[in-house]
Design a protein around this motif. Structure first.
Motif, PDB file in Angstrom:
ATOM      1  N   MET A 154      48.221  34.181  44.836  1.00  0.00           N
ATOM      2  CA  MET A 154      47.265  35.280  44.597  1.00  0.00           C
ATOM      3  C   MET A 154      45.835  34.895  44.960  1.00  0.00           C
ATOM      4  SD  MET A 154      49.228  37.583  44.285  1.00  0.00           S
ATOM      5  CE  MET A 154      48.000  38.853  44.448  1.00  0.00           C
ATOM      6  N   TRP A 155      45.730  34.226  46.152  1.00  0.00           N
ATOM      7  CA  TRP A 155      44.450  33.996  46.818  1.00  0.00           C
ATOM      8  C   TRP A 155      43.573  32.974  46.100  1.00  0.00           C
ATOM      9  CZ3 TRP A 155      42.790  39.886  47.145  1.00  0.00           C
ATOM     10  CH2 TRP A 155      43.864  40.644  47.643  1.00  0.00           C
ATOM     11  N   CYS A 156      44.155  32.140  45.235  1.00  0.00           N
ATOM     12  CA  CYS A 156      43.279  31.246  44.476  1.00  0.00           C
ATOM     13  C   CYS A 156      43.497  29.768  44.791  1.00  0.00           C
ATOM     14  CB  CYS A 156      43.429  31.485  42.970  1.00  0.00           C
ATOM     15  SG  CYS A 156      45.050  31.104  42.327  1.00  0.00           S
ATOM     16  N   ASP A 215      37.230  34.726  31.823  1.00  0.00           N
ATOM     17  CA  ASP A 215      38.476  34.043  32.182  1.00  0.00           C
ATOM     18  C   ASP A 215      39.268  34.670  33.318  1.00  0.00           C
ATOM     19  OD1 ASP A 215      39.019  36.077  30.418  1.00  0.00           O
ATOM     20  OD2 ASP A 215      39.596  34.734  28.784  1.00  0.00           O
ATOM     21  N   ASN A 216      38.743  35.699  33.953  1.00  0.00           N
ATOM     22  CA  ASN A 216      39.383  36.203  35.180  1.00  0.00           C
ATOM     23  C   ASN A 216      38.378  37.067  35.937  1.00  0.00           C
ATOM     24  OD1 ASN A 216      39.733  39.121  34.427  1.00  0.00           O
ATOM     25  ND2 ASN A 216      40.846  38.151  32.765  1.00  0.00           N
ATOM     26  N   GLY A 217      38.761  37.414  37.164  1.00  0.00           N
ATOM     27  CA  GLY A 217      37.819  38.128  38.022  1.00  0.00           C
ATOM     28  C   GLY A 217      37.450  39.505  37.489  1.00  0.00           C
ATOM     29  N   SER A 218      38.419  40.213  36.927  1.00  0.00           N
ATOM     30  CA  SER A 218      38.137  41.564  36.429  1.00  0.00           C
ATOM     31  C   SER A 218      37.064  41.517  35.342  1.00  0.00           C
ATOM     32  CB  SER A 218      39.403  42.212  35.852  1.00  0.00           C
ATOM     33  OG  SER A 218      40.451  42.136  36.775  1.00  0.00           O
ATOM     34  N   THR A 219      37.208  40.571  34.427  1.00  0.00           N
ATOM     35  CA  THR A 219      36.214  40.513  33.345  1.00  0.00           C
ATOM     36  C   THR A 219      34.867  40.016  33.879  1.00  0.00           C
ATOM     37  OG1 THR A 219      37.155  38.408  32.669  1.00  0.00           O
ATOM     38  CG2 THR A 219      37.762  40.299  31.364  1.00  0.00           C
ATOM     39  N   GLY A 265      36.850  49.801  47.604  1.00  0.00           N
ATOM     40  CA  GLY A 265      36.603  48.439  47.134  1.00  0.00           C
ATOM     41  C   GLY A 265      37.605  48.086  46.048  1.00  0.00           C
ATOM     42  N   TYR A 266      37.732  46.799  45.779  1.00  0.00           N
ATOM     43  CA  TYR A 266      38.608  46.360  44.686  1.00  0.00           C
ATOM     44  C   TYR A 266      37.883  45.278  43.893  1.00  0.00           C
ATOM     45  CZ  TYR A 266      42.463  44.495  42.013  1.00  0.00           C
ATOM     46  OH  TYR A 266      43.262  44.076  40.969  1.00  0.00           O
ATOM     47  N   HIS A 267      37.800  45.494  42.578  1.00  0.00           N
ATOM     48  CA  HIS A 267      37.089  44.522  41.743  1.00  0.00           C
ATOM     49  C   HIS A 267      37.895  44.139  40.512  1.00  0.00           C
ATOM     50  CE1 HIS A 267      33.509  45.032  44.227  1.00  0.00           C
ATOM     51  NE2 HIS A 267      33.742  46.327  44.181  1.00  0.00           N
ATOM     52  N   GLY A 268      39.175  44.510  40.476  1.00  0.00           N
ATOM     53  CA  GLY A 268      40.008  44.144  39.341  1.00  0.00           C
ATOM     54  C   GLY A 268      40.629  45.363  38.699  1.00  0.00           C
ATOM     55  N   LEU A 292      27.126  41.491  43.836  1.00  0.00           N
ATOM     56  CA  LEU A 292      28.187  41.100  44.765  1.00  0.00           C
ATOM     57  C   LEU A 292      29.391  40.507  44.045  1.00  0.00           C
ATOM     58  CD1 LEU A 292      26.206  39.483  47.714  1.00  0.00           C
ATOM     59  CD2 LEU A 292      27.434  41.670  47.723  1.00  0.00           C
ATOM     60  N   ASP A 293      30.544  40.813  44.590  1.00  0.00           N
ATOM     61  CA  ASP A 293      31.807  40.264  44.103  1.00  0.00           C
ATOM     62  C   ASP A 293      32.303  39.269  45.153  1.00  0.00           C
ATOM     63  OD1 ASP A 293      34.468  39.798  43.611  1.00  0.00           O
ATOM     64  OD2 ASP A 293      34.951  41.868  43.060  1.00  0.00           O
ATOM     65  N   GLU A 294      32.227  37.961  44.814  1.00  0.00           N
ATOM     66  CA  GLU A 294      32.721  36.921  45.735  1.00  0.00           C
ATOM     67  C   GLU A 294      34.008  36.316  45.191  1.00  0.00           C
ATOM     68  OE1 GLU A 294      30.563  34.393  48.062  1.00  0.00           O
ATOM     69  OE2 GLU A 294      28.964  35.817  48.431  1.00  0.00           O
ATOM     70  N   ILE A 295      34.675  37.057  44.331  1.00  0.00           N
ATOM     71  CA  ILE A 295      35.866  36.511  43.670  1.00  0.00           C
ATOM     72  C   ILE A 295      36.947  36.137  44.691  1.00  0.00           C
ATOM     73  CG2 ILE A 295      37.773  37.183  42.115  1.00  0.00           C
ATOM     74  CD1 ILE A 295      35.342  38.797  40.637  1.00  0.00           C
ATOM     75  N   ALA A 296      37.155  36.995  45.670  1.00  0.00           N
ATOM     76  CA  ALA A 296      38.177  36.689  46.683  1.00  0.00           C
ATOM     77  C   ALA A 296      37.580  36.076  47.936  1.00  0.00           C
ATOM     78  CB  ALA A 296      38.937  37.964  47.044  1.00  0.00           C
ATOM     79  N   THR A 297      36.288  36.305  48.185  1.00  0.00           N
ATOM     80  CA  THR A 297      35.740  35.941  49.498  1.00  0.00           C
ATOM     81  C   THR A 297      34.822  34.724  49.491  1.00  0.00           C
ATOM     82  OG1 THR A 297      34.009  37.595  49.098  1.00  0.00           O
ATOM     83  CG2 THR A 297      35.877  38.275  50.470  1.00  0.00           C
ATOM     84  N   GLY A 300      35.464  33.697  41.070  1.00  0.00           N
ATOM     85  CA  GLY A 300      36.682  33.504  40.262  1.00  0.00           C
ATOM     86  C   GLY A 300      37.713  32.799  41.125  1.00  0.00           C
ATOM     87  N   LYS A 301      38.942  33.222  41.011  1.00  0.00           N
ATOM     88  CA  LYS A 301      40.054  32.720  41.832  1.00  0.00           C
ATOM     89  C   LYS A 301      39.973  31.224  42.152  1.00  0.00           C
ATOM     90  CE  LYS A 301      41.564  37.092  43.738  1.00  0.00           C
ATOM     91  NZ  LYS A 301      42.877  37.320  43.205  1.00  0.00           N
ATOM     92  N   MET A 302      39.258  30.858  43.268  1.00  0.00           N
ATOM     93  CA  MET A 302      39.287  29.470  43.757  1.00  0.00           C
ATOM     94  C   MET A 302      38.383  28.529  42.970  1.00  0.00           C
ATOM     95  SD  MET A 302      39.393  30.887  47.588  1.00  0.00           S
ATOM     96  CE  MET A 302      38.459  32.279  47.057  1.00  0.00           C
TER      97      MET A 302
END
Ligand SMILES: Cc1ncc(COP(=O)(O)O)c(C=O)c1O
Length: 429
Positions: A33-35, A90-94, A124-127, A229-234, A258-260
Motif C-alpha cells: 500500500m505504497w509505504c 497514526d495514519n495519513g487520513s488523520t 483528489g484523495y486524502h484518506g 499539501l498532502d505528501e503522504i503518497a508522493t 505518512g506511508k513511507m
C-alpha cells in the motif's frame, strides 16, 4: 465482495518479496500500500524497533514527550523547507484531518471568522475519514456518503490524455488556473487550498504539468489563502525527490507526510506547519487557541524510532539518487506497454506508474467490465509472481523505493505479461 471468498495469508516478507503460507513468493508491486521503502525484514529497521521496544513502548504525548518523537520532529523540520513544528498522528487520513482543522482554526485564532471554505482539486484523495473524504472526493469511493460530507470548491486538474476539444494542453492548463483565480477574486471566504503534492495518486495517477502546483501556491499567497499539501503518497522519494514541494518550488503553510515515514514498518503520520500557523495557536489558557486534537498513539516512540532510522538510511544510502537512477528502468518499457491494445496511456514519475486500460485507444473509453479488474489482475499477477493492485481501470505500479534495477525489470516484464493475459478476461466479461 462475495467474489473474493478467501484470501491468501502472507506469513513472511523478505526484501521486495511477500511469501504466503504455501510458500509462494510475490514481488510486492505496490510496496504494501505504497509505504514500503527498503523491502521487508530489513535488519536495521527491525533493530530500531526491537531496541526501542525494550526501552519505552508507548507514553502519552499529552503533557509529556519522548526522545524518539522529539528527534523525529527535528529531523522532519530539517528536511522540510519553511516548516517549523510537527503534529503527530497514526495514519495519513488523520494527518489530513489535522491539516484541515489546523487551517480552519488558524483563521479563528487570528480573529477572522469569515474564512471557513476549503478549495480542492477534483478527484483528489486524502484518506477515508469524513474530513479527508470531503476534501478529496473520488466519486467511485465516496459517492454513497456525499450527503454527509462537507462541501468544498473543486477545480479541474489538467489531464494530458483527455484534453477538452478546442484546447492545446498548455491552453487547458492556463484555463484551469484562470478558473481558480477567477473564483479566488470573487470569494474572500476561502480558508485553504488542499491538494496532493506533485501528483494525484489514487485519483488516477495524474502527474501535474510543470509549474501547475507552483502557480496554485502563488495564487494562494496573492489571495491570502492557506496552501495545504498532502505528501503522504508522493513525498519521501516516491516521485523522485525527498520533499516533492521543494522540487515543485511551492512551499506550503501545512504539509502532511505518512506511508513511507517509517519505511512502511509501523503506522505513523505527521502534519507540519510553518511558524505563522504555529504562533497563532499560542495564547493564554483562557484564549482557547490550542488545537483540541490528539490520538492515543500520537508520537509513539517505537514508530518514531523506526522513522528516525529510516531517515538515517535515506542519507546513508543516498536513496533519492538511487531512485532517480532506478526509475529510468520504467522508461525502457514505455513503448512495449503502449503497444498493448487495451493500454490507452501510461503516466510515470519516479517510482510511480499508472497504466490506463481502455476498450478503444481511439475513443479512450475506460475499460469497465462487470467483474473486478482488481481481482483479475491480482490472480493473473500471482501466476506471474507479482502482487498487483488496480484502482478502477488503472494498473498501479508502486514498488518498494529501494528496489533493484533487476527486480524492477522483473516487475515490469511480468506486468506486461499479466496485462496481455488479463486482456482476454477483461474484454470477455
Ligand atoms: C495522498 C494520500 N493522502 C492520504 C492517504 C490516507 O492515508 P492512510 O491510508 O494512511 O490513512 C492516502 C492513502 O493512500 C493517500 O494516497
Amino acid at each position: 465482495m462475495k467474489e473474493w471468498g478467501s484470501f491468501d495469508t502472507i506469513t513472511k516478507g523478505k526484501g521486495v518479496w511477500l511469501i504466503d503460507s504455501k510458500g509462494n513468493k510475490l514481488l510486492d508491486g505496490v510496496a504494501s500500500m505504497w509505504c514500503n521503502v527498503w523491502g521487508h525484514s530489513n535488519p536495521e529497521l527491525v533493530k530500531a524497533i526491537t531496541t526501542q521496544s525494550k526501552k519505552l513502548q508507548h507514553a502519552p504525548l499529552f503533557n509529556l514527550t519522548n526522545e524518539p518523537a522529539e528527534k523525529l520532529a527535528d529531523n522532519l523540520v530539517k528536511i522540510s523547507p519553511g516548516m517549523y513544528k510537527v503534529f503527530y498522528s497514526d495514519n495519513g487520513s488523520t494527518a489530513m484531518e489535522i491539516a484541515i482543522k489546523l487551517a480552519l482554526q488558524y483563521w479563528k485564532n487570528i480573529g477572522d471568522e469569515k474564512k471557513t471554505e476549503i478549495a480542492t482539486l477534483k478527484n483528489g484523495y486524502h484518506g477515508d475519514t469524513f474530513g479527508a473524504m470531503s476534501v478529496g472526493f473520488v466519486p467511485e469511493f465516496f459517492g454513497k456518503f456525499k450527503k454527509q460530507l462537507f462541501s468544498t470548491i473543486q477545480f479541474s486538474v489538467p489531464n494530458k490524455y483527455r484534453i477538452p476539444k478546442g484546447f492545446t494542453f498548455l491552453d487547458y492548463q492556463n484555463h484551469c488556473l484562470e478558473n481558480i483565480e477567477k473564483r479566488f477574486t470573487k470569494n474572500s471566504n476561502i480558508a485553504a487550498f488542499v491538494m496532493e503534492s506533485g501528483a494525484q495518486v489514487a485519483g488516477g495517477v495524474m502527474i501535474y504539468p510543470k509549474g501547475f502546483q507552483k502557480k496554485i501556491s502563488n495564487l494562494c499567497k496573492k489571495y491570502n489563502i492557506l496552501f495545504v499539501l498532502d505528501e503522504i503518497a508522493t513525498g519521501f522519494g516516491r516521485l523522485g525527490s525527498m520533499v516533492q514541494y521543494d522540487e515543485q518550488k511551492s512551499i506550503p503553510d501545512i504539509v502532511a507526510f505518512g506511508k513511507m515515514l517509517t519505511g512502511g514498518y509501523l503506522t505513523m503520520a505527521a502534519t507540519l506547519t510553518n511558524k505563522k500557523i504555529y504562533d497563532s495557536y499560542l495564547g493564554e489558557f483562557n484564549d482557547w487557541k490550542h488545537l483540541f486534537h490528539g490520538h492515543t498513539y500520537t508520537g509513539n516512540p517505537i514508530a518514531a524510532a523506526v522513522a528516525n532510522e529510516n531517515l538515517k538510511m535515506y542519507k546513508k544510502n543516498n536513496l533519492i539518487k538511487k531512485i532517480q537512477k532506478t526509475s529510468k528502468i520504467f522508461e525502457k518499457f514505455y513503448q512495449e506497454i503502449l503497444e498493448i491494445d487495451i493500454v490507452g496511456d501510461i503516466r510515470h514519475k519516479g517510482m510511480l506508474m499508472g497504466i490506463e486500460l481502455v476498450t478503444s485507444k481511439k475513443k479512450k473509453t475506460p475499460i469497465h467490465p462487470k467483474k473486478s479488474i482488481n481481482k483479475i489482475f491480482f490472480e493473473e499477477g500471482k501466476k506471474n509472481g507479482i502482487y498487483l493492485r488496480t484502482l478502477g481501470n488503472i494498473v498501479m505500479l508502486v514498488p518498494p523505493l529501494a528496489i533493484s534495477e533487476k527486480e524492477l525489470d522483473f516487475l515490469l516484464n511480468r506486468t506486461i505479461k499479466t496485462i496481455k493475459v488479463a486482456k482476454s478476461k477483461l474484454v470477455n466479461c
